[in-house]
Design a protein around this motif. Structure first.
Motif, PDB file in Angstrom:
ATOM      1  N   CYS A 254       6.574 -12.907  -6.599  1.00 28.29           N
ATOM      2  CA  CYS A 254       6.971 -11.011  -5.998  1.00 28.29           C
ATOM      3  C   CYS A 254       6.585 -10.319  -5.688  1.00 28.29           C
ATOM      4  O   CYS A 254       4.837 -10.725  -5.421  1.00 28.29           O
ATOM      5  CB  CYS A 254       7.067 -10.859  -7.617  1.00 28.29           C
ATOM      6  SG  CYS A 254       5.520 -10.234  -8.354  1.00 28.29           S
TER       7      CYS A 254
ATOM      8  N   LEU B 171       4.136  -7.226  -9.335  1.00 26.69           N
ATOM      9  CA  LEU B 171       3.890  -7.482 -10.532  1.00 26.69           C
ATOM     10  C   LEU B 171       3.296  -6.385 -11.011  1.00 26.69           C
ATOM     11  O   LEU B 171       2.589  -5.439 -11.043  1.00 26.69           O
ATOM     12  CB  LEU B 171       2.992  -8.959 -10.709  1.00 26.69           C
ATOM     13  CG  LEU B 171       2.781  -8.735 -12.370  1.00 26.69           C
ATOM     14  CD1 LEU B 171       4.081  -9.671 -12.898  1.00 26.69           C
ATOM     15  CD2 LEU B 171       1.616  -9.843 -12.371  1.00 26.69           C
TER      16      LEU B 171
ATOM     17  N   MET C 120       2.380 -16.490 -11.809  1.00 28.09           N
ATOM     18  CA  MET C 120       3.498 -15.633 -10.945  1.00 28.09           C
ATOM     19  C   MET C 120       2.631 -14.920  -9.907  1.00 28.09           C
ATOM     20  O   MET C 120       1.356 -14.465  -9.856  1.00 28.09           O
ATOM     21  CB  MET C 120       3.626 -14.091 -11.697  1.00 28.09           C
ATOM     22  CG  MET C 120       3.977 -13.145 -11.493  1.00 28.09           C
ATOM     23  SD  MET C 120       6.204 -13.489 -10.592  1.00 28.09           S
ATOM     24  CE  MET C 120       6.459 -13.027 -12.393  1.00 28.09           C
TER      25      MET C 120
ATOM     26  N   ALA D  11       8.596  -7.464 -10.651  1.00 26.86           N
ATOM     27  CA  ALA D  11       8.665  -8.357 -12.023  1.00 26.86           C
ATOM     28  C   ALA D  11       7.547  -7.778 -13.097  1.00 26.86           C
ATOM     29  O   ALA D  11       6.340  -7.233 -12.771  1.00 26.86           O
ATOM     30  CB  ALA D  11       8.040  -9.380 -12.079  1.00 26.86           C
TER      31      ALA D  11
ATOM     32  N   ARG E 281      13.296  -7.993 -12.206  1.00 24.20           N
ATOM     33  CA  ARG E 281      12.549  -9.696 -13.540  1.00 24.20           C
ATOM     34  C   ARG E 281      11.963  -8.709 -14.604  1.00 24.20           C
ATOM     35  O   ARG E 281      10.677  -8.527 -15.084  1.00 24.20           O
ATOM     36  CB  ARG E 281      11.827 -10.621 -12.848  1.00 24.20           C
ATOM     37  CG  ARG E 281      11.445 -11.597 -13.657  1.00 24.20           C
ATOM     38  CD  ARG E 281      10.841 -12.934 -13.696  1.00 24.20           C
ATOM     39  NE  ARG E 281      12.307 -13.893 -13.395  1.00 24.20           N
ATOM     40  CZ  ARG E 281      12.126 -15.319 -12.742  1.00 24.20           C
ATOM     41  NH1 ARG E 281      11.275 -15.099 -10.990  1.00 24.20           N
ATOM     42  NH2 ARG E 281      13.343 -15.851 -12.642  1.00 24.20           N
TER      43      ARG E 281
END
Lengths: 85, 982, 165
Positions: free
Chosen positions: B169, B172, B277, B195, B236
Motif C-alpha cells: 500500500c 498504512l 504489508m 490499508a 483495504r
C-alpha cells in the motif's frame, strides 16, 4: 525484511536476493595467497556505509552493487554490476 | 452484594440474540458484541485467574489487549489456546474457556500457599536458592517446571490452517479510532492506496460507545459513514487485525484473527492470517494505554482502570460493580464518573490526587452535580481479600478516609503507545509533568498521531490526523484534497499529572506494579539495592514487564521508581527495547503453511511417480526426495540395499540421478570459462569425450566435483553433485558475470531440463545397446546421441559405482518413457532398480569421494588424493590459495580407506588409539564389501596418506559401537578400473 | 461462532497445465546492435525490453536476465543463426507452465508470495521473476484475466497443489 531496488526489476523483497560479499572482498584467481587471505578474512567491519555485491538470485539473476548502511539498513546507489556509472 | 451486572439498556451489543458459553465448567450467557470479559463481568464474576508467583486472585484490570490478569485457555483439543486475554476474545456461541495457573480450582488453589512464604520469594529469589546439594537438582527441576508457566499447551495437532499474505500500500494506517479514521479518509480521498488495520472487531476505537458528536452527528454515525466511504474508495479495511511488528523499510506485520481463539473455522479452514504489508508511509494511530495507581493490595479483584470501567459501561452495557469509588490523577476518570452516574450506577466518590485549583473548574462542577469529588486525596490501601475488594482506604491532607466499594476505578493517566514507532527506529521526548514519553525523530516512514503521540484531545487528534493523511498521500504520489478535517466541538478534558509515587506511609512491598509476574515496588527497590541499576537489569532481575502483557500497564511505573531511586530523570534511565510481537502470537501464525508435511518445500524428480509406485523409504537430500531402496516383501532397508548393490555388481541396475547439477556452457570462450571454474584441464578434451573434474573454493579447499563433456567444439556439459548444484550455479554465474563479464560464452543451468538415469553393471552395455537406437554404446568417458522410445537422448559413459556404467540424459518432460524402456531392458538382463543406499554402498567400495562426506569444506585437493589432476596451467578459482602454509601441514585430515578387523564400522565414528584418547580423524562413510564378506569405510585421518597399515579404533560412544580398523588405500573394489576401462 | 464480514473475498480461479513446448535460452555475448539485429532476424521479433514479454512467430519471447531471454524454437537452428553473437541452449524441460485464470488470480499470487501482483501496473506484457510458495517462478499476466506461471518441474506439483487449496 529489507526492500532492495533492483535496477532491472524495481523494488523487491530481500528474500529474492542473496548477499555475496563487500565489494572489496572480491578475489580473483590470480590473487596471491596473501592478498586473498587479506581480502577474504581480514577486513574492516565499519559501522556505517558498506559497498556490497548482491545477487538478485530469485529475480533477474543479475549481480548488483549497492551501498548499505550497516546501522540503519538504508540502501542507496544501486547499480547493475559492471554498469557504467 | 458485589460484582458487575448487565444494565437494562445501552451498549453496542445485540440484546436480541443470546450466546451460550462455558467458563471453568459453568454455563453462562452473553450477547453478540460482548467479549468474554464483558460477558463474565456482566454475570457477576470477579475472579478470573491467579497470579504467577503468589497465586493471588486476579480480576479484570482493563478492557483491551493490555489486560495482564484475566488470562484464560480458550477452545478445546488441538484448537486450545492458552494465555488468551479474556478482553481480547470476542464472544461466540459454544465458547469453552478455563482459568489458568490454579489447582485444583480457581476458588481453592493449592498454589496460594506461596503467599505464606512470600517474604522468602521476592524478585530474583531463584538466583539465590536451589543451589545445592547438586544431587537434588533433578528434583528442583521437576518442582520448578511444574510451578512455572501460566497456561498449559495443547497436546493435539492443530487442525486449522494459517495463511500468510504479501500486501502493498502507499499508506498504512494502524488503528481505526478517531485519529486513524480521519487519517485514512484524508489519504484515501487524496488518491493513495490505503490499508487500515484495526485490532478490534469494529472500527471506532476510543469513540465506541462515546456520546461525542463529530461533524454534527453522533460518533457512531460518523464511524459508520466513514467506514462506508473508506470501503467505497477501495481502502483495504482489516478488522481483528493487529500490527504486531514494524520491520525494515516500512514492512509491517499484521496478525489477523479470521476466527476467534478456539472457534471453528469457515470453509477455507483458515484460523488466522499474517499480512506482510509493505507500505510507503505508516500512520500510527494506536492510541494510549491507561496506567494504574500505586497503593497497597492494588492487585485485588475489583481494582480496574477507570477507562476500562467506562468502556464496559458504554460499549458493553455492563456496570462493573455495585458501588464504585474512583481514584485518579487525570481528567479522564471524571468522564467515567459522569457516565456512571448518568447510567444510574452508584458512585461513592471520585478522589483526585491533584489539588482543586489544578483541575478544570467546569469539569469539577459538572461532576460534583452527580457525585462527591474530593481533591488532594490519594489511595493508600485496597480493603478486602481474595474474593475481591470491599473498599478503599485513602489519605488526604486532613487525615485518613475510607470508602465502601466493590470496584476501585483508577487512573494514573494515559501512556502513549510508542511500541511500533520504536520498533521502526525513532526517539522519544519525555514530558515530566504528564509522566509520558512521546514519539519523535522517526527513522523510517512512520508518523504518530492522536493519543499515541501524546495528543489526548479529540479535536487535536482529528485535525493532526487529517494533516498526516494528506502528507502521507502526497509523499506517495497522491494529490492532497482541499476538504476540511472532521470537527469535534466539545472541550478536551485531557490533563493529567504523573502519579508514580505512592502516598506517604504506603508499604512498597504491598504495591503491585506487574500484576502478572507479581512484581512489587519493594522488589524494584530490592533490585536497586542489590546493584541492578540499569533498566535492562531491573527488568530481567525482577521480571517486570516480561510477562505476556510485556509491561503495557507497568513498565513506566517501574522506570519511574528506578529514576526515583537513582535520583535521575526518567529519560536518562531509559527504556528497555521494544520488540515484536506487540501482542502474544501463536506459532501457527508464523508458520503459515510451512507446517507438517510442508515444513519445507518438496522437490520431485521427473521420475518421482515411478519411484512412488513402489512406496520406497525416501531420503531427503536438500529439498529433493530420492528413493533409498526398492524394498521387496520381507526385506529391510539394509537387506534390500545389499541385494541391489550385488545386482549392480553382477548384472545391471538403473537408478535416477536427475538431481545432479548440470550446466551447458557454450560459445567461443566456453573452455576458458570452464578452466576458470574447474581445477582440472578442460580444453584438451576432444569432441565426444569427457572427464572427471572438481572445483575449488576461493580459499583453495575443494568445493564440489563432477564431470565435464565436450559435446561440440564450443559446447560443453558440466555436471556437479546434487548438494552442490546451487552452489555451482552461483559460482559459475559469479565467475562469468562478476570476474570475466567480457567472455564470449553462455552458461545455462540445465539441471531441470535433463532427467538423468544411470545404468550400471556388467550388463549395462547390453541394456544400452537394446534400448538406444542410432548409436553404439559409447566407450568409457565418451558420449553418444541416440533415441529411446522416440525421445532424443544423450548417453555418456562414466562410472560412479565401479562397474561399467552409462548416464542417459533425456528432456525431463519425456523421461518417463525412457525410464520405462531402460527398466524393462534391465529386468530382461536379470537386473532392476537400485536406490540411494545401494549407490552409497557401491561408491564407498569403489572409493569415490562425495560432496558432503569427504568433500566437507575443509579438505584440499591433496587431502583427497586429487592433486595429480590439478590443471598445471593454473588460472582457476582457488589455485593460488593452495599455497597458504596450512595446506602443507602434514597433520591435515586426509582421505583414507579403513577396513574392519572385526564387525561393522559405524558411520561418523571417531578414529582414536583407544577410547577417550585424542581424536585423529573420523569415518565419513561406512559400507561393506558387496560380493565378499567384510566391512569397510572411508575416512579422513590426520596425516592419513602416510599411514597405511596403522591400526586404530573406530569409536562411536553415542551409539556404543566400536571396531578395530586398519588404515589402507581408499579403494576396495577393482582399483585399476578394469571393469569399465576400454 | 461469530462470522465476521470477511475482508477477503476469495474469488474463484482455475488451474491448467499446458504441455511443455520447445523453449530455448539465448544468452548474448554482448548487448550490442550486432546481437539485436541477429536476434530479430533469427527470432522474427525485436528483443524485449527489460521485464517485458513480446510476441514472436514461434511463441512469446520472455526477458529473463540482463543478457538472456527465453524464446520458442529449435535450439540447433537458433544456435546456428546466432553463432558469434549468442549462446543458445535447449531448456524445453526446464520449465513447467501453470495457467491460473479467474477473477481471483492476483489475490492468489499474494498468498505466500513476495511480489506486488495486485499493482495495476502488473499487466499483460510484463514478466516478473520472483518466489511464490518457496518456488522460483516467472509470472506473465495474460490478457485472459489470468497469469501464466513458469516454474521449475521439481517444484511444480507442490506449487499446483498449493495454488489449488
Amino acid at each position: 525484511m529489507m526492500l532492495i531496488p533492483c535496477p532491472h526489476c524495481g523494488p523487491r523483497a530481500h528474500a529474492e536476493f542473496t548477499f555475496d560479499r563487500p565489494v572489496e572482498a572480491i578475489t580473483r584467481p590470480d590473487d596471491t595467497a596473501d592478498a586473498l587471505v587479506r581480502n577474504l578474512f581480514s577486513r574492516d567491519n565499519p559501522r556505517g556505509h558498506s559497498r556490497e555485491l548482491w545477487r538478485h538470485t530469485y529475480g533477474c539473476r543479475a549481480w548488483i552493487a549497492l551501498t548499505r548502511d550497516t546501522a540503519t539498513h538504508a540502501i542507496t546507489d544501486v547499480q547493475a554490476w559492471g554498469a557504467k556509472a | 452484594m458485589s460484582g458487575g451486572s448487565r444494565l437494562p439498556a445501552g451498549g453496542l451489543i445485540d440484546r436480541s440474540r443470546t450466546l451460550r458459553f462455558g467458563f471453568d465448567g459453568r454455563d453462562f450467557t452473553g450477547h453478540p458484541g460482548d467479549t468474554l470479559a464483558s460477558a463474565l463481568l456482566a454475570s457477576g464474576v470477579r475472579v478470573f485467574g491467579r497470579s504467577f508467583k503468589y497465586h493471588r486472585t486476579r480480576g479484570l484490570l482493563a478492557a483491551g489487549v493490555e489486560e495482564p490478569s484475566a488470562l484464560v485457555g480458550a477452545g478445546e483439543g488441538g484448537r486450545f489456546e492458552p494465555n488468551t486475554r479474556a478482553t481480547d476474545l470476542h464472544l461466540y456461541d459454544g465458547l469453552v474457556a478455563e482459568s489458568q495457573n490454579r489447582w485444583p480450582s480457581l476458588a481453592l488453589d493449592v498454589g496460594a500457599v506461596n503467599q505464606l512464604i512470600a517474604p522468602f520469594i521476592p524478585a530474583g529469589f531463584y538466583y539465590k536458592t536451589f543451589l545445592g546439594p547438586p544431587a537434588l537438582w533433578k528434583l528442583y527441576e521437576h518442582v520448578i517446571r511444574a510451578a512455572a508457566g501460566l497456561g498449559r499447551p495443547p497436546h493435539l495437532p492443530d487442525p486449522d490452517r494459517y495463511e500468510r499474505r504479501a500486501a502493498f500500500c502507499d499508506v498504512l494506517v494502524v488503528g481505526a479510532g478517531p485519529a486513524g479514521l480521519s487519517a485514512a479518509l484524508a489519504a484515501a480521498r487524496s488518491g493513495a492506496r490505503v490499508a487500515l488495520a484495526e485490532m478490534d472487531s469494529r472500527l471506532g476505537g476510543s469513540l465506541l460507545g462515546d456520546p461525542a458528536q463529530i461533524d454534527g452527528q453522533p460518533a457512531r454515525d460518523w464511524i459508520a459513514a466513514s467506514e462506508t466511504e473508506l470501503r467505497t474508495l477501495g481502502v483495504r479495511v482489516l478488522t481483528r487485525t493487529t500490527a504486531i511488528g514494524y520491520y525494515d523499510h516500512d514492512m509491517v506485520y499484521l496478525a489477523e484473527r479470521v476466527v476467534e481463539p478456539g472457534a471453528a473455522t469457515g470453509d477455507d479452514g483458515i484460523a488466522q492470517r499474517m499480512w506482510r504489508m509493505r507500505a510507503g508511509r505508516v500512520i500510527l494511530a494506536q492510541g494510549a494505554i491507561e496506567r494504574p495507581l500505586p497503593f497497597e493490595d492494588n492487585d485485588r479483584p475489583g481494582v480496574m482502570l477507570s477507562g476500562a470501567v467506562r468502556t464496559y459501561l458504554d460499549r458493553f452495557g455492563v456496570a462493573a460493580g455495585q458501588r464504585i469509588v474512583l481514584a485518579t490523577s487525570s481528567d479522564d476518570a471524571y468522564r467515567t464518573a459522569i457516565r456512571l452516574c448518568d447510567a444510574g450506577v452508584r458512585v461513592e466518590a471520585l478522589l483526585d490526587a491533584r489539588s482543586g485549583d489544578a483541575i478544570d473548574a467546569d469539569l469539577l462542577r459538572r461532576t460534583r452535580d452527580r457525585c462527591p469529588v474530593e481533591t488532594g486525596v490519594r489511595p493508600v490501601r485496597a480493603l478486602g481479600g481474595a474474593k475481591g475488594v470491599t473498599g478503599l482506604a485513602a489519605a488526604a491532607a486532613g487525615g485518613a478516609a475510607s470508602f465502601i466499594a466493590d470496584v476501585i476505578a483508577v487512573s494514573g493517566g494515559l501512556t502513549p503507545s510508542v511500541h511500533l514507532h520504536m520498533q521502526a527506529g525513532g526517539g522519544l521526548d519525555w514530558d515530566e509533568g504528564r509522566g509520558i514519553f512521546t514519539p519523535t525523530a522517526p527513522r523510517q516512514g512512520q508518523v504518530s498521531i492522536g493519543a499515541c503521540a501524546g495528543r489526548f484531545g479529540l479535536a487535536d487528534a482529528l485535525s493532526d490526523a487529517w494533516r498526516a493523511g494528506l502528507d502521507a498521500a502526497a509523499a506517495t504520489g497522491g494529490r492532497p484534497v482541499a476538504d476540511t478535517p472532521p470537527r469535534f466541538e466539545g472541550r478536551a478534558f485531557a490533563d493529567q499529572i504523573s502519579a508514580f509515587v505512592p502516598a506517604p506511609g504506603v508499604n512498597p512491598k504491598k504495591v503491585f506494579v506487574d500484576p502478572q509476574n507479581d512484581v512489587t515496588l519493594g522488589d524494584l527497590d530490592l533490585a536497586w539495592r542489590e546493584g541492578y541499576r540499569s533498566v535492562e537489569h531491573q527488568k530481567r532481575y525482577t521480571t517486570l514487564g516480561m510477562a505476556t502483557d510485556q509491561g503495557k500497564t507497568s513498565n513506566l511505573i517501574g522506570l519511574a521508581r528506578l529514576a526515583q531511586n537513582e535520583g535521575r530523570p526518567a529519560p536518562q534511565v531509559g527504556l528497555t527495547t521494544f520488540r515484536p510481537p506487540f501482542i502474544p502470537t501463536t506459532l501457527g501464525l508464523w508458520a503459515g503453511e510451512d507446517a507438517g508435511f510442508h515444513v519445507t518445500p518438496l522437490r520431485r524428480t521427473p521420475l518421482h511417480d515411478q519411484h512412488a509406485a513402489f512406496d520406497p523409504p525416501w531420503q531427503a537430500v536438500g529439498y529433493w526426495r530420492r528413493p533409498r531402496a526398492y524394498l521387496r516383501a520381507g526385506e529391510t532397508l539394509a537387506t534390500a540395499a545389499l541385494r541391489e548393490a550385488r545386482m549392480v555388481r553382477t548384472t545391471v541396475g538403473i537408478t535416477d540421478v536427475s538431481t545432479l547439477g548440470k550446466f551447458e556452457v557454450s560459445g567461443p570462450d566456453a573452455a576458458q570459462l570452464l578452466e576458470r571454474v574447474c581445477a582440472t584441464s578442460v580444453s584438451k578434451l576432444a569432441v565426444g569425450r569427457g572427464r572427471y573434474t572438481f572445483m575449488l573454493r576461493e580459499d583453495g579447499l575443494v568445493n564440489d566435483d563432477g564431470t565435464v563433456w565436450r559435446l561440440a567444439e564450443d559446447r560443453f556439459l558440466l555436471t556437479s553433485s546434487t548438494g552442490g548444484a546451487d552452489r555451482m550455479a552461483g559460482l559459475i554465474s559469479y565467475v562469468r558475470n562478476v570476474l570475466y563479464p567480457d567472455l564470449r560464452v553462455g552458461a545455462a543451468n540445465v539441471q531441470e531440463h535433463h532427467a538423468a538415469i544411470a545404468v550400471a553393471g556388467p550388463r549395462a552395455r547390453a541394456v544400452i545397446a537394446a534400448v538406444v537406437e542410432g548409436m553404439a554404446p559409447p566407450r568409457h568417458m565418451s558420449l553418444g546421441r541416440g533415441v529411446v522410445a522416440g525421445v532424443p537422448v544423450l548417453v555418456i559413459a562414466a562410472s560412479y559405482s565401479g562397474e561399467r556404467a552409462f548416464e542417459v540424459y533425456a528432456p525431463s518432460h519425456q523421461a518417463v518413457a525412457v525410464w520405462t524402456a531402460l527398466a524393462e531392458a534391465a529386468q530382461a538382463q536379470d537386473g532392476g532398480l537400485y536406490g540411494l543406499e545401494a549407490l552409497e554402498i557401491l561408491r564407498v567400495e569403489k572409493g569415490h569421494v562425495e560432496t558432503g562426506g569427504e568433500i566437507d569444506g575443509r579438505t584440499s585437493a591433496h587431502d583427497l588424493r586429487l592433486e595429480k589432476m590439478l590443471n598445471p596451467r593454473g588460472g582457476y578459482v582457488g589455485q593460488l590459495a593452495q599455497q597458504r602454509p596450512a595446506f602443507a601441514d602434514p597433520d591435515r585430515l586426509q582421505f583414507v580407506g579403513v577396513e574392519s578387523l572385526g564387525g561393522p564400522i559405524a558411520e561418523g565414528s571417531m578414529l582414536v588409539e583407544r577410547p577417550g584418547f585424542a581424536v585423529q580423524g573420523h569415518v565419513t562413510a561406512a559400507g561393506l564389501r558387496v560380493l565378499e564378506e567384510g566391512f569397510v569405510g572411508l575416512a579422513l585421518l590426520k596425516g592419513g596418506r602416510a599411514r597405511p597399515g596403522d591400526e586404530l579404533l573406530a569409536w562411536s560412544p553415542t551409539r556404543t559401537a566400536s571396531a578395530r580398523v586398519r588404515v589402507c588405500e581408499p579403494v576396495f573394489h577393482d582399483p585399476a578400473g578394469e571393469r569399465y576401462r576400454d | 461462532m461469530i462470522r465476521r464480514e470477511s475482508a477477503i473475498v476469495t474469488d474463484p480461479v482455475t488451474l491448467s497445465e499446458p504441455q511443455p513446448t520447445r523453449l530455448v535460452r539465448i544468452e548474448a555475448f554482448a548487448l550490442d546492435p550486432a546481437f539485436a539485429e541477429a536476434f530479430e532476424g533469427a527470432v522474427g521479433a525485436p528483443l524485449p525490453a527489460v521485464g517485458r514479454v513480446t510476441d514472436a512467430p514461434a511463441g512469446p519471447v520472455i526477458w529473463a536476465e540482463p543478457r538472456a531471454v527465453l524464446a520458442s524454437g529449435d535450439a540447433a537452428a537458433l544456435s546456428a543463426a546466432l553463432s558469434g553473437v549468442a549462446a543458445v541452449s535447449d531448456v524445453s524441460g526446464a520449465w513447467r507452465r501453470i495457467d491460473l485464470t479467474g477473477p481471483g488470480w492476483r489475490e492468489r499470487l499474494m498468498i505466500d508470495g513476495l511480489f506486488d501482483a495486485e499493482s495495476p501496473g502488473f499487466a499483460p506484457g510484463c514478466v516478473a521473476a520472483t518466489l511464490l510458495r518457496h518456488a522460483p517462478v516467472m509470472l506473465c499476466p495474460t490478457g485472459r484475466d489470468g497469469v501464466l506461471i513458469c516454474v521449475a518441474p521439481s517444484f511444480a506439483a507442490d506449487l499446483r497443489a498449493a495454488l489449488a487449496r
